[in-house]
Design an enzyme around this catalytic site. Structure first.
Site, PDB file in Angstrom:
ATOM      1  CD  GLU A 105      28.254  45.223  34.569  1.00 36.03           C
ATOM      2  OE1 GLU A 105      27.031  45.225  34.357  1.00 36.03           O
ATOM      3  OE2 GLU A 105      28.884  44.221  34.962  1.00 36.03           O
ATOM      4  CB  CYS A 118      36.787  42.624  38.214  1.00 34.20           C
ATOM      5  SG  CYS A 118      36.068  41.698  36.845  1.00 34.20           S
ATOM      6  CB  CYS A 125      31.033  39.696  25.199  1.00 38.01           C
ATOM      7  SG  CYS A 125      32.204  38.331  24.976  1.00 38.01           S
ATOM      8  CB  CYS A 129      28.989  32.554  27.817  1.00 38.32           C
ATOM      9  SG  CYS A 129      30.702  32.490  27.266  1.00 38.32           S
ATOM     10  CB  CYS A 132      27.595  35.566  30.266  1.00 41.67           C
ATOM     11  SG  CYS A 132      28.417  37.159  30.280  1.00 41.67           S
ATOM     12  N   GLY A 179      33.279  41.434  28.181  1.00 40.48           N
ATOM     13  CA  GLY A 179      34.130  41.245  27.002  1.00 40.48           C
ATOM     14  C   GLY A 179      35.096  40.089  27.136  1.00 40.48           C
ATOM     15  CD  GLU A 180      38.012  35.926  25.339  1.00 39.79           C
ATOM     16  OE1 GLU A 180      37.334  35.130  25.986  1.00 39.79           O
ATOM     17  OE2 GLU A 180      39.249  36.064  25.521  1.00 39.79           O
ATOM     18  CB  SER A 211      39.140  35.769  32.636  1.00 39.59           C
ATOM     19  OG  SER A 211      38.121  34.822  32.475  1.00 39.59           O
ATOM     20  CB  SER A 234      35.543  30.341  30.934  1.00 41.96           C
ATOM     21  OG  SER A 234      35.845  31.480  31.701  1.00 41.96           O
ATOM     22  CG  LEU A 235      37.745  24.217  30.684  1.00 45.29           C
ATOM     23  CD1 LEU A 235      38.320  22.998  31.389  1.00 45.29           C
ATOM     24  CD2 LEU A 235      37.802  24.017  29.175  1.00 45.29           C
ATOM     25  CG  HIS A 236      31.748  27.422  31.716  1.00 47.30           C
ATOM     26  ND1 HIS A 236      32.131  27.808  32.983  1.00 47.30           N
ATOM     27  CD2 HIS A 236      31.950  28.509  30.921  1.00 47.30           C
ATOM     28  CE1 HIS A 236      32.529  29.064  32.958  1.00 47.30           C
ATOM     29  NE2 HIS A 236      32.447  29.514  31.723  1.00 47.30           N
ATOM     30  CG  ASN A 310      26.780  35.813  39.961  1.00 43.29           C
ATOM     31  OD1 ASN A 310      26.302  35.941  41.078  1.00 43.29           O
ATOM     32  ND2 ASN A 310      28.064  36.037  39.704  1.00 43.29           N
ATOM     33  CB  CYS A 353      30.836  40.289  33.529  1.00 44.35           C
ATOM     34  SG  CYS A 353      30.610  39.309  32.063  1.00 44.35           S
TER      35      CYS A 353
HETATM   36  S1  SF4 Z   1      31.363  34.980  30.032  1.00 47.35           S
HETATM   37 FE1  SF4 Z   1      32.953  36.354  29.247  1.00 47.35          FE
HETATM   38  S2  SF4 Z   1      33.383  35.545  27.195  1.00 47.35           S
HETATM   39 FE2  SF4 Z   1      31.391  34.664  27.798  1.00 47.35          FE
HETATM   40  S3  SF4 Z   1      29.867  36.106  26.958  1.00 47.35           S
HETATM   41 FE3  SF4 Z   1      30.327  36.730  29.077  1.00 47.35          FE
HETATM   42  S4  SF4 Z   1      31.891  38.317  28.864  1.00 47.35           S
HETATM   43 FE4  SF4 Z   1      31.846  37.167  26.955  1.00 47.35          FE
END
Ligand code: SF4
Length: 375
Positions: A105, A118, A125, A129, A132, A179-180, A211, A234-236, A310, A353
């Protein structure tokens, strides 16, 4: 050990300008040939390089030889599997199909006079998370530099085609797609070198944000190599327990290690860090959690982005209520931390994402360009 791909077989869009120039020089070509090829790839990507009749004869011959060797020649613009726009017209999301059939994407976000792309850095990934859609699908593969660059070229062409805006209308880049990025460090850094090159796409390093979910070795490498890009972490969650419930990768790199790496980043690079906090109702949006976050970030030059969740099919949580988000922000501000509550732009185009890819997969991939909302 895997075999090293000879430079002559590397896809052209993977090459920063200096490497392209070196490769052509090794074949006896001149710097102006490299400039012509670079321009064609980064500004005129609709045209097949093999069909260019305006290139000088030695360059045409070099391209023909590469084609005979089976090397990838084209600027490799991926096929567009979907292009959908949010109802407010400010966000467009593309699902792009890569040469091996994987889809990723790319999002184009429009704000008056400045647009942001973006892009994705991986298909799938590995970080997992829980909220996600990309994390829910698992890791497939890393993207090559050219596959990241091609997403920016795609977004820029779409912007030019829809609004007639000059290439310079695309001013910002965030690596917050699938992805990371720090898990695919080398490809991402090469892609950013190409994207920030003033002879090409020319998005300045200070307008590029990486990110990460907290890949500590990658953050320390950014410091060691003095990379000039912005960093968003990203902390959360502000305790190990709360964070690892949402971000399984944090079991590998602890919160303490991550915060240490962030302090080093701020001090050594003299850069502010952006912290991302997905606001999930009843999970991480209480005033007490905001206080814990403020204590955790004490002494760091931080800006906190608060992002209402989201919704995704694979996660039962809901976005925080507006009042809870405002109270969370008030606590942070009282502790001296600037913060922004992000608008949920593009919620109607599955803007989180991985959501569009997941939705298309569920629908068994609607035909190219069909709006996601079509029956
Ligand atoms: S938020 Fe980012 S790092 Fe976490 S699973 Fe989704 S794409 Fe991967």
């Amino acid at each position: 050990m895997s075999a090293v791909t000879p430079v002559s077989c590397r896809p052209l869009l993977d090459l920063p300008f200096t490497e392209l120039e070196r490769e052509l020089a090794a074949a006896g070509l001149k710097p102006f040939h490299a400039r012509a090829l670079w321009r064609a790839m980064h500004f005129e990507t609709a045209t097949s390089l093999a069909e260019r009749t305006d290139f000088a004869a030695p360059l045409r011959q070099w391209i023909a030889e590469r084609a005979r060797e089976g090397a990838i020649l084209e600027a490799e613009l991926p096929e567009q599997a979907a292009d959908i726009a949010s109802s407010d017209g400010l966000t467009r999301k593309f699902l792009l199909r890569l040469a091996d059939g994987q889809t990723v994407e790319t999002v184009l976000m429009g704000f008056t006079g400045r647009h942001t792309a973006c892009v994705s850095s991986q298909a799938g990934c590995a970080m997992g998370c829980v909220f996600c859609a990309t994390g829910q699908m698992g890791f497939v593969r890393h993207l090559r530099p050219g596959e990241i660059v091609a997403q920016v070229l795609h977004a820029r062409r779409a912007l030019q085609a829809s609004s007639g805006e000059a290439a310079s209308g695309l001013r910002n880049l965030v690596l917050m797609g699938m992805g990371e990025p720090l898990h695919n460090y080398d490809s991402v850094m090469t892609a950013l070198e190409i994207i920030s090159d003033t002879r090409g796409i020319n998005i300045g390093p200070s307008r590029i944000t990486i990110s990460t979910v907290g890949v500590v070795p990658g953050i320390l490498r950014l410091v060691e190599e003095r990379r000039p890009y912005k960093l968003a972490v990203s902390l959360h969650g502000a305790t190990e327990e709360e964070r690892s419930a949402l971000v399984p990768a944090s079991r590998r790199w602890s919160l303490a290690e991550l915060i240490d790496a962030c302090r080093i980043y701020c001090e050594k690079l003299e850069q502010r860090i952006f912290f991302e906090w997905t606001l999930i109702a009843g999970a991480n949006d209480s005033p007490a959690q905001a206080e814990r976050l403020a204590r955790l970030l004490a002494g760091i030059d931080a800006h906190v982005n608060l992002i209402p969740l989201n919704p995704t099919v694979g996660f039962a949580g809901n976005a925080s209520a507006t009042a809870a988000a405002a109270e969370f922000q008030r606590v942070l501000q009282a502790a001296g931390f600037p913060s922004t509550i992000r608008q949920r732009r593009g919620i109607d185009v599955a803007a989180g994402c991985g959501q569009l890819r997941a939705e298309k997969t569920r629908r068994n991939l609607a035909p190219t360009g069909e709006p996601a909302g079509s029956p």
